[in-house]
Design an enzyme around this catalytic site. Structure first.
Site, short mmCIF file in Angstrom:
data_model
loop_
_atom_site.label_atom_id
_atom_site.label_comp_id
_atom_site.label_asym_id
_atom_site.label_seq_id
_atom_site.Cartn_x
_atom_site.Cartn_y
_atom_site.Cartn_z
N HIS A 48 24.99 32.78 35.66
CA HIS A 48 25.09 33.99 34.83
C HIS A 48 24.51 33.75 33.43
O HIS A 48 25.17 33.98 32.43
CB HIS A 48 26.55 34.48 34.74
CG HIS A 48 26.66 35.91 34.26
ND1 HIS A 48 27.65 36.77 34.65
CD2 HIS A 48 25.88 36.63 33.40
CE1 HIS A 48 27.50 37.94 34.07
NE2 HIS A 48 26.43 37.88 33.31
N ARG A 81 25.42 42.29 38.67
CA ARG A 81 26.80 41.81 38.66
C ARG A 81 27.13 41.29 40.06
O ARG A 81 26.63 41.83 41.05
CB ARG A 81 27.79 42.94 38.33
CG ARG A 81 27.90 43.26 36.86
CD ARG A 81 28.64 42.17 36.07
NE ARG A 81 28.75 42.51 34.68
CZ ARG A 81 27.88 42.19 33.72
NH1 ARG A 81 26.81 41.49 34.01
NH2 ARG A 81 28.10 42.55 32.47
P1 NDP Z 1 21.16 50.85 31.89
O1 NDP Z 1 22.41 51.65 31.76
O2 NDP Z 1 20.09 51.00 30.87
O3 NDP Z 1 20.47 51.17 33.30
C1 NDP Z 1 21.21 51.28 34.49
C2 NDP Z 1 20.28 51.79 35.59
O4 NDP Z 1 21.01 51.81 36.83
C3 NDP Z 1 19.81 53.24 35.34
O5 NDP Z 1 18.49 53.40 35.77
C4 NDP Z 1 20.75 54.04 36.24
O6 NDP Z 1 20.23 55.28 36.68
C5 NDP Z 1 20.90 53.09 37.42
N1 NDP Z 1 22.10 53.41 38.19
C6 NDP Z 1 23.39 53.40 37.79
N2 NDP Z 1 24.20 53.79 38.78
C7 NDP Z 1 23.39 54.07 39.83
C8 NDP Z 1 23.62 54.55 41.15
N3 NDP Z 1 24.85 54.84 41.58
N4 NDP Z 1 22.56 54.72 41.96
C9 NDP Z 1 21.31 54.48 41.52
N5 NDP Z 1 21.02 54.02 40.28
C10 NDP Z 1 22.05 53.83 39.45
O7 NDP Z 1 21.61 49.34 32.02
P2 NDP Z 1 20.79 48.01 31.64
O8 NDP Z 1 19.45 48.10 32.25
O9 NDP Z 1 20.89 47.75 30.18
O10 NDP Z 1 21.70 46.89 32.37
C11 NDP Z 1 21.91 46.91 33.76
C12 NDP Z 1 22.96 45.89 34.16
O11 NDP Z 1 22.45 44.57 34.07
C13 NDP Z 1 24.20 45.84 33.28
O12 NDP Z 1 25.10 46.88 33.59
C14 NDP Z 1 24.77 44.48 33.61
O13 NDP Z 1 25.67 44.56 34.71
C15 NDP Z 1 23.55 43.67 34.03
N6 NDP Z 1 23.25 42.59 33.08
C16 NDP Z 1 23.29 41.29 33.53
C17 NDP Z 1 22.98 40.26 32.66
C18 NDP Z 1 22.94 38.86 33.14
O14 NDP Z 1 22.87 37.95 32.32
N7 NDP Z 1 22.96 38.60 34.42
C19 NDP Z 1 22.65 40.51 31.25
C20 NDP Z 1 22.65 41.90 30.90
C21 NDP Z 1 22.94 42.89 31.79
P3 NDP Z 1 19.82 56.45 35.62
O15 NDP Z 1 18.50 56.00 35.03
O16 NDP Z 1 19.69 57.66 36.44
O17 NDP Z 1 20.94 56.49 34.61
C1 OXD Z 2 25.69 41.47 29.93
C2 OXD Z 2 25.76 40.11 30.49
O1 OXD Z 2 26.15 42.42 30.54
O2 OXD Z 2 25.42 39.14 29.78
O3 OXD Z 2 25.15 41.59 28.80
O4 OXD Z 2 26.10 39.97 31.67
#
Ligand code: NDP
Ligand code: OXD
Length: 284
Positions: A247, A199
């Site tokens: 994005h 993000r």
């Molecule tokens: P998940 O919830 O599966 O994974 C999030 C990961 O981040 C987990 O490993 C979590 O740790 C870690 N995390 C969260 N907070 C912290 C912190 N404070 N310190 C360290 N690690 C942290 O999410 P996804 O993988 O499905 O998606 C991740 C992000 O990708 C979404 O939230 C979104 O913002 C972004 N995204 C962007 C897209 C784009 O088109 N650019 C498309 C889709 C998503 P833990 O394993 O311990 O829970």
């Molecule tokens: C998502 C994105 O969060 O597209 O799925 O950014």
């Protein structure tokens, strides 16, 4: 909604992407909210969000596309594409030695659905991969670090930093000058590279620009921005070492998401559990 002809009291399931703050509060009998994407930061910012289970998207179609984006951009920097395209424009035959993938360590921030998949694909290509998450994780072939104590050792190993974190109060502006300065410069790349597809709120954009300008960072691939669409006067548009995408790292087939939501509703109505529930306290 006022003009939709539906009685809001009859709506039990909402499938939404960035509704206006307050919009969902108009449905008094919601049972589940489905966010039509992986990141729920926009919903978390709505103080009046109904207190019902909130489900995010985790489908192979989205995950695979994000893996493509990460692999594409890691390879772009590893294979010196910025330099080679510039050479082509100048009609200059000037190859530079191409190192093997295992000369570089890619560090992935966020080892969830998306981070794990990207990490495994990079491993298969031969990169060394390290990862960082909130809680401890174990992924084959990936050296995993966790929490505050694991952050510095993770950064010190990383030549290409890939950010796939969710945006939460804990992660806002985590990508700043201090982090860039801790990255590992001891690789064929020299200056480290940033790739952010999480993000825009995760990044301090002034710090990225100054780090690119003084050599703390060698290049950046950015898919997300603090303000989207990216304003016309943003220096990112024309920066020679920024690879910009609007994005769209992981656009998803709407049919796949519809199937996912429909299956969850069927299971939930039959008394089964919802999958990929958001933990509202953690914010993701
Ligand atoms: P998940 O919830 O599966 O994974 C999030 C990961 O981040 C987990 O490993 C979590 O740790 C870690 N995390 C969260 N907070 C912290 C912190 N404070 N310190 C360290 N690690 C942290 O999410 P996804 O993988 O499905 O998606 C991740 C992000 O990708 C979404 O939230 C979104 O913002 C972004 N995204 C962007 C897209 C784009 O088109 N650019 C498309 C889709 C998503 P833990 O394993 O311990 O829970
Ligand atoms: C998502 C994105 O969060 O597209 O799925 O950014």
């Amino acid at each position: 909604l006022p003009d939709s002809g539906f009685d809001p009291a009859e709506v039990h399931y909402a499938a939404v992407w960035k509704p206006h703050p307050g919009e969902l509060a108009a449905f008094p009998n919601l049972r589940v909210i489905f966010n039509l994407g992986a990141g729920v930061d926009a919903l978390m910012a709505d103080a009046s969000l109904p207190d019902v289970p909130l489900v995010r998207v985790a489908v192979a179609d989205l995950t695979d596309r994000m893996t493509e984006y990460v692999v594409l951009h890691v390879l772009m920097h590893h294979r010196q594409e910025l330099y080679l395209r510039q050479s082509q424009r100048e009609q200059r035959w000037a190859p530079k030695f191409q190192w093997a993938a295992n000369a570089l360590t890619v560090g992935i921030m966020g080892l969830g659905t998306l981070g794990e998949s990207a990490g495994l694909a990079l491993r298969r290509l031969g990169f060394r991969v390290v990862g960082w998450s909130r809680s401890a994780r174990q992924i084959d072939g990936v050296d995993c670090f966790a929490g505050a104590a694991g952050f510095a050792p993770f950064l010190q190993r990383t030549n290409i930093l890939v950010c796939l974190l969710p945006l939460t109060p804990d992660t806002r502006h985590i990508l700043d000058r201090d982090v860039f300065a801790m990255l590992n410069r001891d690789s064929p790349l020299g200056a480290p590279v940033l790739i952010n597809a999480g993000r825009g709120g995760l990044q301090n954009e002034a710090d990225i620009l100054s780090a690119l300008d003084d050599g703390t960072l060698g290049a950046a691939s950015l898919d997300v921005y603090e303000t989207e669409p990216l304003p016309q006067d943003s220096p990112f548009w024309s920066h020679p070492r920024v690879v910009l995408t609007p994005h769209n790292a992981a656009d998803t087939d709407p049919d796949e998401i519809s199937k996912y939501v429909a299956q969850q509703i069927v299971r939930f109505e039959a008394g089964g559990a919802l999958e990929n529930l958001v933990n509202r306290t953690r914010g993701y």
